[in-house]
Write a protein that holds these residues in place. Sequence first.
Motif, PDB file in Angstrom:
ATOM      1  N   TRP A   2       0.840  -1.207   0.000  1.00 32.29           N
ATOM      2  CA  TRP A   2       0.000   0.000   0.000  1.00 32.29           C
ATOM      3  C   TRP A   2       0.875   1.256   0.000  1.00 32.29           C
ATOM      4  O   TRP A   2       0.642   2.187  -0.784  1.00 32.29           O
ATOM      5  N   ASP A   3       1.880   1.282   0.884  1.00 30.48           N
ATOM      6  CA  ASP A   3       2.757   2.446   0.946  1.00 30.48           C
ATOM      7  C   ASP A   3       3.510   2.629  -0.360  1.00 30.48           C
ATOM      8  O   ASP A   3       3.652   3.759  -0.857  1.00 30.48           O
ATOM      9  N   LEU A   4       3.995   1.530  -0.928  1.00 27.64           N
ATOM     10  CA  LEU A   4       4.815   1.598  -2.140  1.00 27.64           C
ATOM     11  C   LEU A   4       4.028   2.140  -3.330  1.00 27.64           C
ATOM     12  O   LEU A   4       4.522   2.996  -4.086  1.00 27.64           O
ATOM     13  N   LEU A   5       2.792   1.676  -3.506  1.00 27.86           N
ATOM     14  CA  LEU A   5       2.028   2.008  -4.707  1.00 27.86           C
ATOM     15  C   LEU A   5       1.161   3.258  -4.565  1.00 27.86           C
ATOM     16  O   LEU A   5       0.925   3.962  -5.556  1.00 27.86           O
ATOM     17  N   ILE A   6       0.670   3.529  -3.373  1.00 27.21           N
ATOM     18  CA  ILE A   6      -0.305   4.609  -3.199  1.00 27.21           C
ATOM     19  C   ILE A   6       0.228   5.730  -2.304  1.00 27.21           C
ATOM     20  O   ILE A   6       0.328   6.888  -2.724  1.00 27.21           O
ATOM     21  N   LEU A   7       0.578   5.391  -1.069  1.00 24.04           N
ATOM     22  CA  LEU A   7       0.875   6.427  -0.080  1.00 24.04           C
ATOM     23  C   LEU A   7       2.170   7.175  -0.379  1.00 24.04           C
ATOM     24  O   LEU A   7       2.192   8.415  -0.376  1.00 24.04           O
ATOM     25  N   ASN A   8       3.260   6.450  -0.628  1.00 22.48           N
ATOM     26  CA  ASN A   8       4.547   7.109  -0.842  1.00 22.48           C
ATOM     27  C   ASN A   8       4.539   8.073  -2.034  1.00 22.48           C
ATOM     28  O   ASN A   8       5.050   9.196  -1.918  1.00 22.48           O
ATOM     29  N   PRO A   9       4.005   7.678  -3.216  1.00 23.97           N
ATOM     30  CA  PRO A   9       3.966   8.644  -4.320  1.00 23.97           C
ATOM     31  C   PRO A   9       3.204   9.917  -3.971  1.00 23.97           C
ATOM     32  O   PRO A   9       3.626  11.020  -4.338  1.00 23.97           O
ATOM     33  N   MET A  10       2.093   9.786  -3.238  1.00 24.98           N
ATOM     34  CA  MET A  10       1.305  10.968  -2.905  1.00 24.98           C
ATOM     35  C   MET A  10       2.007  11.836  -1.871  1.00 24.98           C
ATOM     36  O   MET A  10       1.972  13.068  -1.959  1.00 24.98           O
ATOM     37  N   VAL A  11       2.644  11.227  -0.899  1.00 26.02           N
ATOM     38  CA  VAL A  11       3.392  11.989   0.109  1.00 26.02           C
ATOM     39  C   VAL A  11       4.490  12.805  -0.558  1.00 26.02           C
ATOM     40  O   VAL A  11       4.650  14.009  -0.298  1.00 26.02           O
ATOM     41  N   ASN A  12       5.249  12.178  -1.440  1.00 26.01           N
ATOM     42  CA  ASN A  12       6.370  12.870  -2.073  1.00 26.01           C
ATOM     43  C   ASN A  12       5.896  13.907  -3.087  1.00 26.01           C
ATOM     44  O   ASN A  12       6.522  14.962  -3.227  1.00 26.01           O
ATOM     45  N   LEU A  13       4.800  13.641  -3.762  1.00 29.17           N
ATOM     46  CA  LEU A  13       4.254  14.647  -4.677  1.00 29.17           C
ATOM     47  C   LEU A  13       3.770  15.861  -3.887  1.00 29.17           C
ATOM     48  O   LEU A  13       3.963  17.010  -4.314  1.00 29.17           O
ATOM     49  N   LEU A  14       3.160  15.622  -2.734  1.00 31.33           N
ATOM     50  CA  LEU A  14       2.714  16.720  -1.885  1.00 31.33           C
ATOM     51  C   LEU A  14       3.913  17.554  -1.412  1.00 31.33           C
ATOM     52  O   LEU A  14       3.850  18.801  -1.392  1.00 31.33           O
ATOM     53  N   LEU A  15       5.002  16.892  -1.046  1.00 29.86           N
ATOM     54  CA  LEU A  15       6.199  17.619  -0.620  1.00 29.86           C
ATOM     55  C   LEU A  15       6.811  18.418  -1.773  1.00 29.86           C
ATOM     56  O   LEU A  15       7.304  19.542  -1.572  1.00 29.86           O
ATOM     57  N   LEU A  16       6.763  17.873  -2.977  1.00 30.84           N
ATOM     58  CA  LEU A  16       7.280  18.610  -4.127  1.00 30.84           C
ATOM     59  C   LEU A  16       6.427  19.841  -4.413  1.00 30.84           C
ATOM     60  O   LEU A  16       6.964  20.920  -4.722  1.00 30.84           O
ATOM     61  N   PHE A  17       5.107  19.697  -4.320  1.00 25.53           N
ATOM     62  CA  PHE A  17       4.244  20.877  -4.489  1.00 25.53           C
ATOM     63  C   PHE A  17       4.561  21.918  -3.415  1.00 25.53           C
ATOM     64  O   PHE A  17       4.582  23.117  -3.696  1.00 25.53           O
ATOM     65  N   TYR A  18       4.785  21.450  -2.202  1.00 25.69           N
ATOM     66  CA  TYR A  18       5.120  22.359  -1.102  1.00 25.69           C
ATOM     67  C   TYR A  18       6.407  23.129  -1.416  1.00 25.69           C
ATOM     68  O   TYR A  18       6.501  24.340  -1.172  1.00 25.69           O
ATOM     69  N   ARG A  19       7.384  22.436  -1.983  1.00 28.36           N
ATOM     70  CA  ARG A  19       8.663  23.082  -2.307  1.00 28.36           C
ATOM     71  C   ARG A  19       8.478  24.151  -3.378  1.00 28.36           C
ATOM     72  O   ARG A  19       9.025  25.265  -3.261  1.00 28.36           O
ATOM     73  N   PHE A  20       7.726  23.833  -4.417  1.00 25.99           N
ATOM     74  CA  PHE A  20       7.634  24.729  -5.569  1.00 25.99           C
ATOM     75  C   PHE A  20       6.505  25.758  -5.470  1.00 25.99           C
ATOM     76  O   PHE A  20       6.399  26.619  -6.342  1.00 25.99           O
ATOM     77  N   LEU A  21       5.684  25.674  -4.446  1.00 29.72           N
ATOM     78  CA  LEU A  21       4.597  26.643  -4.262  1.00 29.72           C
ATOM     79  C   LEU A  21       4.843  27.535  -3.048  1.00 29.72           C
ATOM     80  O   LEU A  21       3.921  27.898  -2.319  1.00 29.72           O
ATOM     81  N   GLY A  22       6.097  27.859  -2.839  1.00 32.82           N
ATOM     82  CA  GLY A  22       6.445  28.835  -1.831  1.00 32.82           C
ATOM     83  C   GLY A  22       6.285  28.377  -0.408  1.00 32.82           C
ATOM     84  O   GLY A  22       6.015  29.198   0.481  1.00 32.82           O
ATOM     85  N   HIS A  23       6.400  27.073  -0.175  1.00 38.36           N
ATOM     86  CA  HIS A  23       6.261  26.509   1.173  1.00 38.36           C
ATOM     87  C   HIS A  23       4.907  26.869   1.791  1.00 38.36           C
ATOM     88  O   HIS A  23       4.806  27.138   2.989  1.00 38.36           O
ATOM     89  N   GLN A  24       3.865  26.836   0.934  1.00 32.81           N
ATOM     90  CA  GLN A  24       2.500  27.086   1.383  1.00 32.81           C
ATOM     91  C   GLN A  24       1.754  25.748   1.412  1.00 32.81           C
ATOM     92  O   GLN A  24       1.420  25.195   0.366  1.00 32.81           O
ATOM     93  N   THR A  25       1.507  25.265   2.611  1.00 33.98           N
ATOM     94  CA  THR A  25       0.903  23.933   2.745  1.00 33.98           C
ATOM     95  C   THR A  25      -0.477  23.878   2.115  1.00 33.98           C
ATOM     96  O   THR A  25      -0.835  22.888   1.470  1.00 33.98           O
ATOM     97  N   ILE A  26      -1.273  24.919   2.287  1.00 35.65           N
ATOM     98  CA  ILE A  26      -2.636  24.883   1.758  1.00 35.65           C
ATOM     99  C   ILE A  26      -2.621  24.838   0.228  1.00 35.65           C
ATOM    100  O   ILE A  26      -3.458  24.169  -0.390  1.00 35.65           O
ATOM    101  N   LEU A  27      -1.644  25.512  -0.395  1.00 36.34           N
ATOM    102  CA  LEU A  27      -1.524  25.445  -1.855  1.00 36.34           C
ATOM    103  C   LEU A  27      -1.077  24.055  -2.291  1.00 36.34           C
ATOM    104  O   LEU A  27      -1.542  23.539  -3.324  1.00 36.34           O
ATOM    105  N   ALA A  28      -0.193  23.445  -1.517  1.00 31.69           N
ATOM    106  CA  ALA A  28       0.278  22.097  -1.848  1.00 31.69           C
ATOM    107  C   ALA A  28      -0.860  21.088  -1.752  1.00 31.69           C
ATOM    108  O   ALA A  28      -1.014  20.218  -2.623  1.00 31.69           O
ATOM    109  N   VAL A  29      -1.674  21.186  -0.683  1.00 29.82           N
ATOM    110  CA  VAL A  29      -2.811  20.289  -0.513  1.00 29.82           C
ATOM    111  C   VAL A  29      -3.817  20.495  -1.646  1.00 29.82           C
ATOM    112  O   VAL A  29      -4.342  19.527  -2.216  1.00 29.82           O
TER     113      VAL A  29
END
Length: 248
Positions: A2-29
């Motif tokens: 479950w973590d390998l196929l679903i959770l991990n990709p989404m966690v890391n994509l969320l962190l990448l959005f956080y990085r590139f959207l000015g460290h704004q969590t609400i924008l990343a979500v």
Amino acid sequence: MWDLLILNPMVNLLLLFYRFLGHQTILAVTALTLVVRLAILPLTLKQQQASQRMQELQPKLQELQKKYAKNREKLAQEQMKLYQEAGINPLGGCLPLVIQLPILYGLWQAIIRVLAVNPMELLRLSRNIYSFIPGLNDLVPLQSRFLWLDLGQPDPYFVLPVLVVVTSWLSQKLLTPPATDERTAAMNQQMQLMMPLLFGFISISYASGLSIYFIIANLVTMLQYLLIRRNRPQAVAKPPRRQRKERT
């Protein structure tokens, strides 16, 4: 798995959005929610189109209900015949929904996991972050302040839970086809009340970042439904095959 196929990709994509959207969590979500909804768009469109076609058939289904009220077997036969003539599978909207659920649940878990609020949850989060993407570990913990909210905590003023309940109710009301009998109508009304209240309770109990996800998802669902309804002409019911043959 479950973590390998679903959770991990989404966690890391969320962190990448956080990085590139000015460290704004609400924008990343928001960005992750929109990306996931876009990815499952073919499934949601198929589900909503099936619901729309079922709504268009309701007048004829109600006629059959009245005509064969005392003959349940004949009613079922005539309903299936009507579905076949209209090219509709009564269960056609179920499979897309079943496929969506693990993806949406994974998105839910990813948001909760990234909004870690204590050292134990931060430790759990570290196991989901890809080591081959440099700098992701340095983003943790995320900046979770937005207006009056701490996105890692429930909304203290209950504004978001109320919005979750209202948008969930509107979304369910739009997608639920009219019932052809009193029992189904009562069941639909119960579900339209219980499910929004359940999501509201979850919003009160969990991180407000999850409430943001619920609200965005509900708004996207309603927008999709309204666009489908606007672009889909009202179906004109075809006469039964026997009548068409007689006319010709």
